[in-house]
Enzyme design. Structure first.
Site, mmCIF file in Angstrom:
data_model
loop_
_atom_site.group_PDB
_atom_site.id
_atom_site.type_symbol
_atom_site.label_atom_id
_atom_site.label_comp_id
_atom_site.label_asym_id
_atom_site.label_seq_id
_atom_site.Cartn_x
_atom_site.Cartn_y
_atom_site.Cartn_z
ATOM 1 N N LEU A 85 85.494 -26.136 50.717
ATOM 2 C CA LEU A 85 86.537 -25.846 51.708
ATOM 3 C C LEU A 85 87.607 -26.943 51.850
ATOM 4 C CD1 LEU A 85 87.573 -23.838 53.876
ATOM 5 C CD2 LEU A 85 86.303 -25.194 55.541
ATOM 6 N N TYR A 112 71.580 -20.036 46.513
ATOM 7 C CA TYR A 112 71.653 -21.505 46.453
ATOM 8 C C TYR A 112 70.588 -22.126 47.351
ATOM 9 C CZ TYR A 112 73.146 -26.199 47.907
ATOM 10 O OH TYR A 112 73.160 -27.536 48.235
ATOM 11 N N SER A 143 67.040 -21.602 46.238
ATOM 12 C CA SER A 143 66.619 -22.431 45.102
ATOM 13 C C SER A 143 66.389 -23.876 45.548
ATOM 14 C CB SER A 143 67.647 -22.353 43.962
ATOM 15 O OG SER A 143 68.869 -22.936 44.353
ATOM 16 N N LYS A 144 67.196 -24.353 46.495
ATOM 17 C CA LYS A 144 66.965 -25.715 47.006
ATOM 18 C C LYS A 144 65.653 -25.763 47.800
ATOM 19 C CE LYS A 144 69.224 -28.944 46.791
ATOM 20 N NZ LYS A 144 69.355 -30.028 45.770
ATOM 21 N N TYR A 184 89.298 -13.850 44.479
ATOM 22 C CA TYR A 184 90.161 -13.242 45.508
ATOM 23 C C TYR A 184 90.862 -11.985 45.036
ATOM 24 C CZ TYR A 184 88.955 -17.671 47.424
ATOM 25 O OH TYR A 184 88.233 -18.746 47.858
ATOM 26 N N ARG A 227 80.139 -25.792 60.660
ATOM 27 C CA ARG A 227 79.454 -26.718 59.754
ATOM 28 C C ARG A 227 79.496 -28.106 60.397
ATOM 29 N NH1 ARG A 227 78.210 -22.468 58.242
ATOM 30 N NH2 ARG A 227 78.276 -21.546 56.173
ATOM 31 N N THR A 268 68.457 -24.762 37.086
ATOM 32 C CA THR A 268 68.626 -26.202 37.350
ATOM 33 C C THR A 268 67.864 -26.637 38.597
ATOM 34 O OG1 THR A 268 70.718 -26.482 36.206
ATOM 35 C CG2 THR A 268 70.331 -27.924 38.094
ATOM 36 N N THR A 314 69.426 -30.174 51.209
ATOM 37 C CA THR A 314 70.499 -29.712 52.081
ATOM 38 C C THR A 314 69.952 -29.125 53.376
ATOM 39 O OG1 THR A 314 72.168 -27.962 52.235
ATOM 40 C CG2 THR A 314 70.415 -27.583 50.683
ATOM 41 N N ASP A 315 70.797 -29.087 54.403
ATOM 42 C CA ASP A 315 70.398 -28.428 55.658
ATOM 43 C C ASP A 315 70.372 -26.903 55.509
ATOM 44 O OD1 ASP A 315 73.158 -27.967 55.491
ATOM 45 O OD2 ASP A 315 73.610 -28.720 57.500
HETATM 46 P P1 NAD Z 1 78.168 -31.145 42.591
HETATM 47 O O1 NAD Z 1 78.124 -29.699 42.200
HETATM 48 O O2 NAD Z 1 79.468 -31.795 42.892
HETATM 49 O O3 NAD Z 1 77.463 -32.022 41.465
HETATM 50 C C1 NAD Z 1 76.300 -31.631 40.800
HETATM 51 C C2 NAD Z 1 76.181 -32.465 39.530
HETATM 52 O O4 NAD Z 1 74.970 -32.081 38.866
HETATM 53 C C3 NAD Z 1 77.327 -32.231 38.535
HETATM 54 O O5 NAD Z 1 77.782 -33.469 38.041
HETATM 55 C C4 NAD Z 1 76.683 -31.409 37.427
HETATM 56 O O6 NAD Z 1 77.268 -31.631 36.155
HETATM 57 C C5 NAD Z 1 75.245 -31.912 37.472
HETATM 58 N N1 NAD Z 1 74.294 -30.933 36.943
HETATM 59 C C6 NAD Z 1 74.248 -29.604 37.211
HETATM 60 N N2 NAD Z 1 73.244 -29.030 36.497
HETATM 61 C C7 NAD Z 1 72.645 -30.039 35.799
HETATM 62 C C8 NAD Z 1 71.545 -30.090 34.906
HETATM 63 N N3 NAD Z 1 70.843 -28.988 34.597
HETATM 64 N N4 NAD Z 1 71.190 -31.284 34.364
HETATM 65 C C9 NAD Z 1 71.893 -32.402 34.672
HETATM 66 N N5 NAD Z 1 72.953 -32.404 35.514
HETATM 67 C C10 NAD Z 1 73.315 -31.237 36.063
HETATM 68 O O7 NAD Z 1 77.167 -31.243 43.824
HETATM 69 P P2 NAD Z 1 77.176 -32.282 45.037
HETATM 70 O O8 NAD Z 1 77.981 -31.722 46.145
HETATM 71 O O9 NAD Z 1 77.465 -33.643 44.528
HETATM 72 O O10 NAD Z 1 75.643 -32.192 45.478
HETATM 73 C C11 NAD Z 1 74.674 -33.089 44.953
HETATM 74 C C12 NAD Z 1 73.335 -32.791 45.594
HETATM 75 O O11 NAD Z 1 73.426 -32.918 47.013
HETATM 76 C C13 NAD Z 1 72.838 -31.365 45.323
HETATM 77 O O12 NAD Z 1 71.456 -31.425 45.087
HETATM 78 C C14 NAD Z 1 73.149 -30.624 46.615
HETATM 79 O O13 NAD Z 1 72.226 -29.574 46.824
HETATM 80 C C15 NAD Z 1 72.976 -31.730 47.641
HETATM 81 N N6 NAD Z 1 73.765 -31.581 48.884
HETATM 82 C C16 NAD Z 1 75.118 -31.372 48.824
HETATM 83 C C17 NAD Z 1 75.851 -31.287 50.014
HETATM 84 C C18 NAD Z 1 77.363 -31.095 50.011
HETATM 85 O O14 NAD Z 1 77.960 -30.962 51.082
HETATM 86 N N7 NAD Z 1 78.024 -31.114 48.862
HETATM 87 C C19 NAD Z 1 75.201 -31.417 51.245
HETATM 88 C C20 NAD Z 1 73.812 -31.630 51.247
HETATM 89 C C21 NAD Z 1 73.115 -31.736 50.064
HETATM 90 P P1 TYD Z 2 81.749 -24.646 51.412
HETATM 91 O O1 TYD Z 2 82.663 -25.814 51.302
HETATM 92 O O2 TYD Z 2 81.640 -23.692 50.282
HETATM 93 O O3 TYD Z 2 80.310 -25.228 51.810
HETATM 94 P P2 TYD Z 2 78.965 -24.439 52.307
HETATM 95 O O4 TYD Z 2 79.075 -23.010 51.986
HETATM 96 O O5 TYD Z 2 77.917 -25.134 51.496
HETATM 97 O O6 TYD Z 2 78.849 -24.716 53.782
HETATM 98 O O7 TYD Z 2 82.178 -23.801 52.680
HETATM 99 C C1 TYD Z 2 82.249 -24.395 53.974
HETATM 100 C C2 TYD Z 2 82.555 -23.269 54.940
HETATM 101 O O8 TYD Z 2 83.891 -22.808 54.699
HETATM 102 C C3 TYD Z 2 81.649 -22.061 54.776
HETATM 103 O O9 TYD Z 2 81.397 -21.508 56.066
HETATM 104 C C4 TYD Z 2 82.487 -21.086 53.954
HETATM 105 C C5 TYD Z 2 83.897 -21.412 54.383
HETATM 106 N N1 TYD Z 2 84.953 -21.216 53.356
HETATM 107 C C6 TYD Z 2 86.099 -20.478 53.656
HETATM 108 O O10 TYD Z 2 86.267 -19.948 54.772
HETATM 109 N N2 TYD Z 2 87.052 -20.353 52.697
HETATM 110 C C7 TYD Z 2 86.910 -20.907 51.452
HETATM 111 O O11 TYD Z 2 87.805 -20.731 50.589
HETATM 112 C C8 TYD Z 2 85.731 -21.668 51.161
HETATM 113 C C9 TYD Z 2 85.538 -22.290 49.806
HETATM 114 C C10 TYD Z 2 84.785 -21.809 52.157
#
Ligand code: NAD
Ligand code: TYD
Length: 366
Positions: free
Chosen positions: A200, A160, A163-164, A365, A224, A102, A134-135
């Site tokens: 988290l 992850y 790939s980004k 877990y 974070r 993806t 993403t950062d």
């Molecule tokens: P999420 O996992 O909640 O949502 C991803 C969405 O993409 C889902 O609705 C899923 O069904 C859809 N999707 C996955 N594969 C697909 C495909 N092949 N075709 C069409 N749709 C598909 O993710 P999110 O947290 O909303 O993140 C959205 C974007 O923001 C991502 O690109 C992520 O890398 C970026 N991002 C997220 C965060 C964060 O804290 N969550 C921070 C910075 C950047």
């Molecule tokens: P997460 O929400 O998975 O975001 P990211 O890995 O993209 O930063 O996790 C946030 C932080 O919390 C990360 O350092 C991993 C930690 N974490 C836990 O300690 N316990 C948990 O159950 C989860 C899901 C994350």
């Protein structure tokens, strides 16, 4: 001129919040919301805007270039806002393939179609491909390192983030080589409504309500930089409106927290919520620790995530100076709003935490 947007990943956490934001902000624009509805995508995330005549939802995959091409032609798309991704680091460790498919192949499929229609056929000289990144592509910081800025070298550490990073490079290459009008935003950790309860903050909230352990990876001192999701949507809006073509913009909250401190804060706020509202004990009878005002007793240290990045922090100076970006939600208000949203939306999180999610989380877990 109203825009015609293709928003990918629109039924996910940030995509859905972005669609809500955009339709409120730009009521004449049209949005085609494309989402494959993986475990992370939920139609219920778009319930509030389901009847909006300017929104059309399409269930489909970004890797399906024929579908993307058909949608872009039929709906005369001039702007792509690309959120669709596999987004959970832990899942990328146990199953990286879907992330490459993806995040890399899917992003490339969108770029190819955009180039074909907008550039090769010259159908839209004024177009924009905005890529949401993403950062995490910058890797991990030590405690005293300066925050990531747009010149920080890429050093992704998880499947992850790798790939980004690859997708960011492809977006850059399509600008440099073909002249596609692109922008990219690299944002820190988001929180807020519709956040899937494997991440988290929502995991801690929902686990408290089920009286389950709150798993802290390693020593819990990883840091974070948290941003309220609507501030991310506003940041993307500013990049689309004012960002320079081919540029990347870091978006963050200047809000660094150690994981254990975040978890303790959520525990304290949940204790307060149950003390202030006795109705909650009736609605969530399983939440014994919350009823007894000792949510923190659920905190459990578990094995660390392999390759766990120690610290992320964003330097948003470029976005501030060039776009006038500033987060508008304080963490104090944002985290309270978020907790209240989960208390008010039990139906949403019960529905999204279906069997497959429960199986996965339990395997984690055991
Ligand atoms: P999420 O996992 O909640 O949502 C991803 C969405 O993409 C889902 O609705 C899923 O069904 C859809 N999707 C996955 N594969 C697909 C495909 N092949 N075709 C069409 N749709 C598909 O993710 P999110 O947290 O909303 O993140 C959205 C974007 O923001 C991502 O690109 C992520 O890398 C970026 N991002 C997220 C965060 C964060 O804290 N969550 C921070 C910075 C950047
Ligand atoms: P997460 O929400 O998975 O975001 P990211 O890995 O993209 O930063 O996790 C946030 C932080 O919390 C990360 O350092 C991993 C930690 N974490 C836990 O300690 N316990 C948990 O159950 C989860 C899901 C994350």
């Amino acid at each position: 001129m109203p825009k015609k947007l293709l928003v990918t990943g629109a039924a996910g956490f940030i995509g859905a919040n972005f669609v809500h934001y955009w339709l409120k902000q730009y009521s004449n624009d049209n949005i085609i919301a494309l989402d494959a509805l993986t475990y992370a995508g939920n139609m219920s995330n778009l319930d509030h805007v389901r009847d909006n005549k300017n929104l059309k939802f399409v269930h489909g995959n970004i890797c399906d270039d024929e579908l993307v091409e058909k949608l872009m032609r039929e709906h005369d798309i001039d702007t792509i806002v690309h959120f669709a991704a596999e987004s959970h680091v832990d899942r990328s460790i146990t199953g990286p393939d879907a992330f490459l498919e993806t995040n890399i192949i899917g992003t490339h499929a969108l770029l190819k179609v955009a180039k074909k229609i907008w550039l090769d056929e010259g159908l839209k000289p004024e177009h924009r491909f905005h890529h949401v990144s993403t950062d995490e592509v910058y890797g991990s910081l030590n405690t005293d390192d300066p925050a990531f800025n747009e010149s920080t070298a890429y050093a992704p550490n998880s499947p992850y983030s790798a790939s980004k990073a690859a997708s960011d490079h492809l977006v850059r290459a399509y600008h440099h080589t073909y002249g596609l009008k692109v922008t990219t935003s690299n944002c820190s950790n988001n929180y807020g409504p519709f956040h899937f309860p494997e991440k988290l903050i929502p995991l801690v909230i929902t686990n408290i309500l089920f009286n389950k352990a709150l798993p802290i990876y390693g020593d819990g001192q990883q840091i974070r930089d948290w941003l309220y999701v609507e501030d991310h949507a506003r940041g993307i809006d500013l990049v689309i409106q004012k960002g320079r073509l081919g540029e990347c913009y870091n978006i963050g909250g200047i809000n660094e927290w150690a994981n254990i401190d975040i978890v303790n804060l959520v525990c304290k706020l949940m204790d307060e919520a149950f003390s202030n509202n006795t109705d909650l004990a009736h609605r969530f009878p399983e939440a014994k620790a919350a009823i007894n005002n000792n949510c923190a007793s659920l905190i459990t240290y578990v094995k660390d995530r392999p390759g766990h990045d120690r610290r992320y922090a964003i330097d948003p100076t470029k976005a501030e100076n060039e776009l006038g970006y500033k987060p508008s939600e304080s963490f104090e208000t944002g985290i309270r709003k978020t907790l209240q949203w989960y208390l008010d939306n039990q139906e949403w999180w019960s529905k999204v935490m279906d069997g497959s999610y429960q199986d996965w989380i339990e395997n984690q877990y055991n």
